[in-house]
Design an enzyme around this catalytic site. Structure first.
Site, PDB file in Angstrom:
ATOM      1  N   LYS A  79       0.845  -1.191   0.000  1.00 52.06           N
ATOM      2  CA  LYS A  79       0.000   0.000   0.000  1.00 52.06           C
ATOM      3  C   LYS A  79       0.886   1.248   0.000  1.00 52.06           C
ATOM      4  CE  LYS A  79      -4.010   2.040   2.400  1.00 52.06           C
ATOM      5  NZ  LYS A  79      -4.863   2.003   3.604  1.00 52.06           N
ATOM      6  N   SER A 154      -9.800   2.639   2.809  1.00 54.47           N
ATOM      7  CA  SER A 154      -8.904   3.308   1.910  1.00 54.47           C
ATOM      8  C   SER A 154      -8.007   2.365   1.115  1.00 54.47           C
ATOM      9  CB  SER A 154      -8.004   4.264   2.698  1.00 54.47           C
ATOM     10  OG  SER A 154      -7.171   3.531   3.575  1.00 54.47           O
ATOM     11  N   SER A 178      -9.895   0.173   6.952  1.00 55.43           N
ATOM     12  CA  SER A 178      -9.315   0.282   5.606  1.00 55.43           C
ATOM     13  C   SER A 178      -8.693  -0.999   5.070  1.00 55.43           C
ATOM     14  CB  SER A 178      -8.272   1.392   5.569  1.00 55.43           C
ATOM     15  OG  SER A 178      -8.914   2.637   5.657  1.00 55.43           O
TER      16      SER A 178
END
Ligand SMILES: [Mg+2]
Ligand SMILES: [Zn+2]
Lengths: 513, 500, 99
Positions: A79, A154, A178
Site C-alpha cells: 500500500k 482506503s 481500511s
C-alpha cells in the site's frame, strides 16, 4: 504458467521451496497479470522496476542453499501509505507526488528481509481518508467483481490487486476499517492486528492512535503467514508492543482440525447488524451464524451500547490527530510547492501548496480536526470522544468476559457504484460503522468472504474480533469458518469472480500504470 | 526603526508602580542524542547533517523519548525543589513555522514532569530572595533560520530564509516561574541573579553546558507594572533574546521605564513579545498575543506517559549535588576570602568560574585576582559576560605559567589577550607571540653589563648602601629585554654584581 | 442546529494553513455543520467520571538509550526539497515571528 497467479501464497511458497517454480517465474507471471488487467482495475500507482532482479537474487540464494523465510520469493503488493526506498511513496496524494523516501517502513523492511518480492505500490484514498478509494489523487481503483463499483477503501488498491490475482499478498493499513472493509467488498481476506503488534514506523500517519499495518490476502492462512513476517517489537515505534507472539500460521492451521469450532462461544453484536444493513448482507450473515451453530459453536447475542457513539468519537479523534499529522506537508522539506502568482511569503506559499496539494476529503477532515481541537471546543469534542473510547473499551472487555470471539458483518453493504456517495460525506462515513469499534479499542479484527449477496451478486464479508493480543484466535476461528464456508459452497468465493479481460500489451515492468 | 520610545526615570517609575516579573528559562540538555531521535545532539557544524527522518519530520517517522533526558529533567526538577509528577505526558503544540519540522512542537503542556518548587536567589546585598517555580517541562528545540537579503540578517525585509535542522529536536527543559512580586527596585538585579542561579544549578548537575552566549541557556523575561495599591496584575510583555545576565538586568530595567512612561500618560500596555537589542539597549515590539494563538494542544499519540518510579526519584535525589546556597557557604570557608571579596566574586557572577579554575589547579587567590581583575575589565570593555571570554582551564594554565616563573603578570596579560583572540592555548600563544620570560642568566648578565657601561657609578652607590640606585639598571635591562625578563631576578643579579 | 459560521471556517483554514477558495468555504460551512451535528452526541455519554483514553493499549515509560545512531546525509536530507541552496532548505520571506 498463468496458473501461478491463482495459487495461494502458501501454495506458491511450497512450490518455490521445492524449486518446482522459481521466484522469477512467479514474479513475471504477476507482472504480466498487472500489465494485462491493471489498465482496467488501477490497483497500482507504481510497479517496481526492480522486482525481477529481486526475484532473481532470491532464486540464487535458494540455489546456494541458504535458509530462507517461509514466504521467500513470493510477490507482494505494498500500500502506498508505506515508505519504500527506491519507490515513490505518495499516500495517494498530489502533495507527495514522486517523493522517494530515504528509508523503508519497518513492515516493508521485514517483508524484504523475509525474501518477499515487492511488485509495486497500491492505490488508496488520499492519506487513507475514505472508504472507496475514490479520493485517491490518482484516480479510483475499480472492483474486479464489477469494474463500475468501488473496491472499498482506503486500501482499495491492495484488496483489488489481490482479488484480481495481480498479487497473492498485499500490505494494508487500517485506521477505521481500511483493510477489512475493502476485503469484504472484494471477496478477500484482511486483518487489522492488535494495535502495536506491527510497527507503524514508516507508515505515513493518518491517526496515530488508530493506525495499524496488516496483511491482505485471499486466504486466512496467507494473512497469518504475512502477519508472522511483519509482527514484533520495533524500538522506532514507541507504541510497539514487546509481546512474544505465537505463530499465527500455526494458529490458522489449528483451525483446520475437525471440531475446532466445537464449544467456542461466539457473540453477535446487536449494534453491528442493524436496520441500515443491506438485505443480502444480513442474509449471508444469518447463513454464517447457522453454519457456526451447526459446527458446535455456542452463539449468544450481546449488546455494546457505547458502539452507538463509536462512529462519532472516531470522526472526532481521527480528524484531530490527522490535522496535526498532516501539518508537516508544508512545501519546505519535501513534496509539492505551489507559489502564488507574483510570489508570496512563506505563509502564503504553505497555504497555497496545501490548498492545491490536498483533495476535498483531506481538507474537510483537517478543518474538522482543527475545529475539534481548538480552544473552547476541545472538552466537548476531542475530550468527550476520548471518553467514548474508554466506554467502547469497557464494553469490549465486558463482552470478552462472556465470549471467545465477536462477529458481525464486515461492512453494512456490498460494493456501491463509483460516484454514488462521493458528495455525501456522512453516508460515506457510515461504511465503517462495523469496523471502527476495533480501532478505538485497539483490538484485532479479521474479515473473510461470507458469500455473495442475492440482490447484486457481489461479495459480503464477515468480521471476527478478539481481545487485544489474541490475534491467534482470529486465525484459528477464521480458518475454521473459511473451511466451513468453502465446503458448503464447494468452491472458494474468489473463484466466482469474473475473469477480467486481459489486454494484449506485454508486461509492464516499470513506471506508473 | 520606530522613534525612540519615551522612558520614565527609574526611581520615579518605582514610586508610581510596582514591578512584577516572571521568567521562562530554556535549558539545553547535554545528552549525547536528541530528545526524540538518535541523531547527535550537536549543532553549529555542517548544516542538515545531524538529523534523522524524525528531526526532519519526514512522513512515517516517529519520535522515541531519550531516557537520559528524562533523568536529567527529573534531577533538575528536584534541584528546583519541585514535586515530580507520578504521571507526566507529552503533548503537541500546533503552529506553522518553517523552523518547526513537523509544524508542531512536542512539549509538555498541562502535565509537566516537575511542578511547584522554588529557588533561593542571593541578591547583590547578600540577602536571599525566594523565586516561586511553577513548573519545569521537557520539550524539543526548533531548527535554525538564516534570513538572507534585506538588512543585517533581520527577518524584516529579508528576501528569503534558509533552514538548518541540526538544532531541531535538541532536548530542552523549560523552567517557568510564577509571577514574582516584591523585588521592587531590585527586580532587574533579581532577574540576573535568578538566571545565574539556574545556570549554577544546571552546571552543578552536569546536565547542560549552560552558556548563555551560546544559547544553551535562554531567558524570556515577563514584565508588568501595576499602580501602587492595585491588586490586579498589569498587562505583561515577554522580552526574548536576552543572552547574558547583564542583558536580563538591562532589559527588565528598560521595560520598567518604558511601560511606566506609557502608563503614566494613561496609555495601555500591549500584550506582546518584545525583542531585546543588545546594541541599542532597547526592546522592540514583536508579535502581539491574540486569539490566533490557538495551539490546539492534545496528548501526543505517538508517545506514552512518563511515570518515574519512586526508586528512580530517590536515586536521583540522593545523587543531587549541594545547592548553590550551600555551596557558597562552603566555598567561602574553603577559599578564605573576606566577606567583601566573596560578595564581589558572587555579584560578578564568577563563582563557577573560580570553582572551575581552582579545580584545574590554581589557588583560589590567584583565580579570584584574574577573574575579578583583568578578565572582568576586558569583559566590561567588550560588554560581555566575563565567563564568555576564557575557559577556566585556560586561565589555570596561564596561572601555572606565572607560578613557574615562565611568565610575568605583564606578559600574562598579553597572553590572555591572545587566548581571548582565539590564538590558542596559553602555551601556544606564548610560543606564537614569543612572550616567554628570559630566564637565561647569561643573557641577563650581558644586558646588565651593557647598562652598567653607561651608568658606571651605580655599583658604587649600591655598595654605599643606596640600594634603590639599582632601579635605573633594572629598568634599562627590562627595556632591553622588551619586558620579557623577571625583574626580581634582574635585581638579584645586579646586587650580586655589587657584592663581587 | 450547529453553530458553525463562515467566519469560523475561514479562521480554521487560517490555523490549518489552507488557502480555501470562497466557494470551498461556503461548501465546508454547510458540510461541517452537518457533520458536527451528527457527531456532537459524544458529549451525551462523556460524564465527568469517565476517564479519557488516548492510547488503545496502555503503556508507559517507553524510553530509548542515549546512544547515537545513523543520520541522514546532507544529500539525502535535501533530496526531496522543493528548493535548497546546497546545504539548507530555502523558503520565501517569513511574515510572522517564531513563537
Ligand atoms: Mg515561552
Ligand atoms: Zn518552550
Amino acid at each position: 504458467m498463468t496458473d501461478l497467479i491463482h495459487l495461494s501464497a502458501a501454495d506458491l511458497a511450497s512450490k518455490l521451496q521445492s524449486r518446482e517454480v522459481s521466484s522469477v517465474e512467479a514474479t513475471k507471471a504477476h507482472l504480466d497479470r498487472i500489465a494485462g488487467v491493471d489498465g482496467d482495475v488501477h490497483a497500482f500507482l507504481h510497479v517496481n522496476a526492480g522486482a525481477l532482479a529481486t526475484a532473481k537474487s532470491i532464486d540464487e540464494r535458494r540455489a546456494a542453499g541458504e535458509t530462507l523465510g517461509e514466504l521467500a520469493g513470493v510477490p507482494i503488493a505494498v500500500k502506498d501509505v508505506l515508505c519504500t526506498i527506491g519507490m515513490p511513496s505518495t499516500s495517494g496524494s498530489k502533495i507527495l507526488e514522486g517523493w522517494i523516501p530515504p528509508y523503508d517502513a519497518t513492515a516493508v523492511a521485514k517483508v524484504r528481509a523475509a525474501g518477499l518480492v515487492p511488485l509495486g505500490k497500491t492505490n488508496m484514498d488520499e492519506f487513507a481518508m475514505g472508504s472507496s478509494t475514490e479520493f485517491s489523487a490518482y484516480g479510483p481503483t475499480h472492483n474486479p467483481w464489477n469494474l463500475d463499483r468501488i473496491p472499498g477503501g482506503s486500501g482499495g488498491g491492495s484488496a483489488a490487486a489481490v482479488a484480481a490475482f495481480e498479487a497473492p499478498l498485499a500490505l494494508g493499513s487500517d485506521t477505521g476499517g481500511s483493510i477489512r472493509q475493502p476485503g469484504a467488498v472484494t471477496g478477500t481476506v484482511g486483518v487489522k492486528p492488535t494495535y502495536g503488534s506491527v510497527s507503524r514506523y514508516g507508515a505515513i500517519a493518518l491517526a496515530s492512535s488508530l493506525d495499524q499495518i496488516g496483511p491482505v490476502s485471499r486466504t486466512v492462512l496467507d494473512s497469518a503467514l504475512l502477519h508472522d513476517v511483519i509482527k514484533g517489537h520495533d524500538p522506532r515505534d514507541s507504541t510497539s508492543l514487546r509481546d512474544e507472539w505465537p505463530s499465527f500460521a500455526d494458529a490458522a492451521r489449528a483451525g483446520l482440525a475437525p471440531g475446532s469450532l466445537q464449544g467456542v462461544k461466539v457473540g453477535i453484536v446487536r449494534e453491528l447488524n442493524g436496520d441500515g444493513f443491506q438485505a443480502g448482507v444480513k442474509a449471508r450473515f444469518a447463513d454464517a451464524v447457522a453454519l457456526l451453530t451447526a459446527a458446535g459453536a455456542e452463539i449468544v447475542e450481546v449488546s455494546a451500547p457505547s458502539f452507538e457513539y463509536a462512529i462519532s468519537a472516531y470522526y472526532l479523534i481521527l480528524p484531530a490527530e490527522a490535522s496535526s499529522n498532516l501539518a508537516k506537508f508544508d512545501s519546505v522539506r519535501f513534496g509539492l510547492r505551489v507559489t502564488p502568482e507574483g510570489g508570496g511569503t512563506v505563509e502564503q506559499v504553505m497555504a497555497a501548496t496545501r490548498e492545491q496539494g490536498f483533495g476535498p476529503e483531506v481538507k474537510r477532515r483537517i478543518i474538522l480536526g482543527t475545529y475539534a481541537l481548538s480552544a473552547g471546543y476541545y472538552d466537548a469534542y476531542y475530550g468527550s470522544a476520548q471518553k467514548v473510547r474508554t466506554l467502547v473499551q469497557r464494553d469490549f472487555s465486558r463482552l470478552f468476559d462472556e465470549v471467545d470471539v465477536l462477529i458481525s458483518p464486515s461492512a453494512p453493504t456490498t460494493a456501491f457504484p463509483i460516484g454514488e456517495k462521493i458528495d455525501d460525506p456522512l453516508a460515506m462515513y457510515l461504511n465503517d460503522l462495523t469496523t471502527i469499534p476495533a480501532n478505538l479499542a485497539g483490538i484485532p479484527g479479521l474479515s473473510l468472504p461470507m458469500g455473495l449477496a442475492d440482490e447484486d451478486g457481489l461479495p459480503t464479508g464477515i468480521q471476527l474480533m478478539a481481545p487485544a493480543r489474541e490475534d491467534a484466535r482470529l486465525y484459528t476461528y477464521g480458518a475454521a469458518l473459511e473451511q466451513l464456508f468453502e465446503s458448503t459452497w464447494g468452491h472458494t468465493l474468489i473463484s466466482k469472480a469474473p475473469s477480467l479481460s486481459v489486454s494484449e500489451q506485454s508486461a509492464a515492468t516499470e513506471g506508473v500504470v | 526603526m520606530a522613534a525612540r520610545p519615551e522612558l520614565m526615570d527609574y526611581d520615579k517609575a518605582l514610586e508610581m508602580f510596582e514591578p512584577v516579573v516572571g521568567f521562562e528559562v530554556h535549558v539545553e540538555l547535554s545528552t549525547a542524542t536528541k530528545m526524540f531521535s538518535d541523531a547527535p545532539n550537536e549543532f553549529g557544524g555542517e548544516p542538515n547533517t545531524n538529523i534523522t527522518p524524525v528531526d526532519l519530520g519526514l512522513p512515517g517517522s516517529l519520535p522515541v523519548v531519550n531516557g537520559q533526558a528524562v533523568k536529567y529533567a527529573i534531577s533538575l526538577g528536584l534541584a528546583l525543589g519541585c514535586s515530580i509528577a507520578p504521571t507526566s505526558r507529552f503533548a503537541r503544540k500546533n503552529y506553522f513555522y518553517p523552523d518547526l519540522a513537523k509544524n508542531y512542537q512536542i512539549s509538555q503542556s498541562d502535565e509537566p514532569i516537575a511542578f511547584e518548587g522554588s529557588v533561593e536567589v542571593e541578591m547583590p546585598d547578600g540577602t536571599l530572595f525566594t523565586v516561586p517555580v511553577e513548573r519545569a517541562h521537557m520539550e524539543e528545540d526548533a531548527g535554525k533560520l538564516t534570513h538572507v537579503g534585506g538588512s543585517t540578517g533581520r527577518i524584516q525585509g529579508a528576501e528569503y530564509s534558509l533552514v538548518d535542522y541540526n538544532r531541531a529536536g535538541v532536548p530542552l527543559v523549560e523552567i517557568v516561574t510564577h509571577p514574582i512580586i516584591g523585588a521592587e527596585a531590585l527586580a532587574p538585579e533579581l532577574g540576573a541573579a535568578y538566571v545565574e542561579t539556574i545556570r549554577d544549578i544546571v552546571r552543578g548537575l552536569g546536565i547542560s553546558e549552560a552558556r548563555m552566549e551560546r544559547g544553551n541557556l535562554r531567558c524570556d523575561a515577563n514584565i508588568s507594572l501595576r499602580p501602587r495599591g492595585q491588586e490586579k496584575l498589569g498587562t505583561r510583555t515577554e522580552t526574548k533574546n536576552v543572552n547574558s545576565f547583564r542583558a536580563v538586568e538591562r532589559a527588565i530595567r528598560y521595560e520598567i521605564q518604558r511601560q511606566a512612561a506609557i502608563l503614566a500618560k494613561g496609555g495601555t500596555i500591549t500584550q506582546e513579545t518584545r525583542h531585546w537589542h543588545e546594541d541599542t539597549g532597547r526592546t522592540s515590539a514583536g508579535r502581539p498575543k491574540s486569539d490566533a494563538d490557538d495551539y490546539r494542544y492534545f496528548p501526543e499519540p505517538d508517545l506514552l506517559p512518563v511515570e518515574p518510579s519512586l526508586e528512580l526519584i530517590q536515586e536521583l535525589r540522593a545523587a543531587l549535588p549541594e545547592s548553590p546556597a550551600v555551596m557558597r557557604r562552603r566555598l567561602k570557608a574553603q577559599w578564605g576570602f573576606t566577606d567583601l571579596e566573596f560578595q564581589d566574586v558572587k555579584n560578578a557572577g564568577l563563582l563557577t568560574e573560580i570553582v572551575e579554575t581552582v579545580a584545574a589547579g590554581s589557588t583560589p587567590a590567584s583565580a579570584r585576582k584574574w577573574w575579578t581583575g583583568e578578565i572582568a575589565r576586558l569583559a566590561n570593555a567588550a560588554e560581555v559576560d566575563a565567563s564568555s571570554l576564557v575557559e577556566p582551564s585556560q586561565l589555570a594554565e596561564l596561572i601555572a605559567l606565572i607560578d613557574s616563573g615562565e611568565l610575568t603578570d605583564r606578559l600574562a596579560r598579553q597572553v590572555l589577550e591572545g587566548v581571548i583572540a582565539g590564538e590558542g592555548t596559553p602555551a601556544e600563544v606564548v610560543e606564537k607571540r614569543g612572550l616567554k620570560v628570559v630566564s637565561d642568566d647569561g643573557a641577563l648578565i650581558a644586558a646588565i653589563d651593557e647598562a652598567l657601561a653607561s651608568q658606571p657609578d651605580v655599583l658604587e652607590k649600591i655598595r654605599d648602601g643606596k640600594v634603590q640606585a639599582a632601579g635605573a639598571v633594572i629598568g634599562a635591562v627590562m627595556k632591553a629585554m622588551k619586558g620579557q625578563a623577571d625583574a626580581a631576578r634582574v635585581r638579584e643579579l645586579v646586587l650580586e654584581r655589587a657584592q663581587a | 442546529m450547529s453553530e458553525i459560521t463562515r467566519e469560523q471556517v475561514e479562521h480554521l483554514a487560517g490555523l490549518a494553513r489552507i488557502a480555501l477558495t470562497p466557494d470551498e468555504i461556503d461548501k465546508l460551512t454547510g458540510e461541517l455543520g452537518h457533520i458536527v451535528d451528527s457527531i456532537a452526541k459524544v458529549s451525551e455519554v462523556a460524564n465527568a467520571d469517565v476517564p479519557a483514553t488516548s492510547h488503545p493499549i496502555p503503556l508507559s515509560n517507553v524510553f530509548r538509550d542515549d546512544v547515537v545512531g545513523e543520520t541522514l546525509t546532507q544529500e539525502q536530507a535535501l533530496a526531496g526539497a522543493p528548493e535548497h541552496d546546497g546545504t539548507r532548505f530555502k523558503v520565501s520571506a517569513i511574515l510572522g515571528e517564531e513563537q
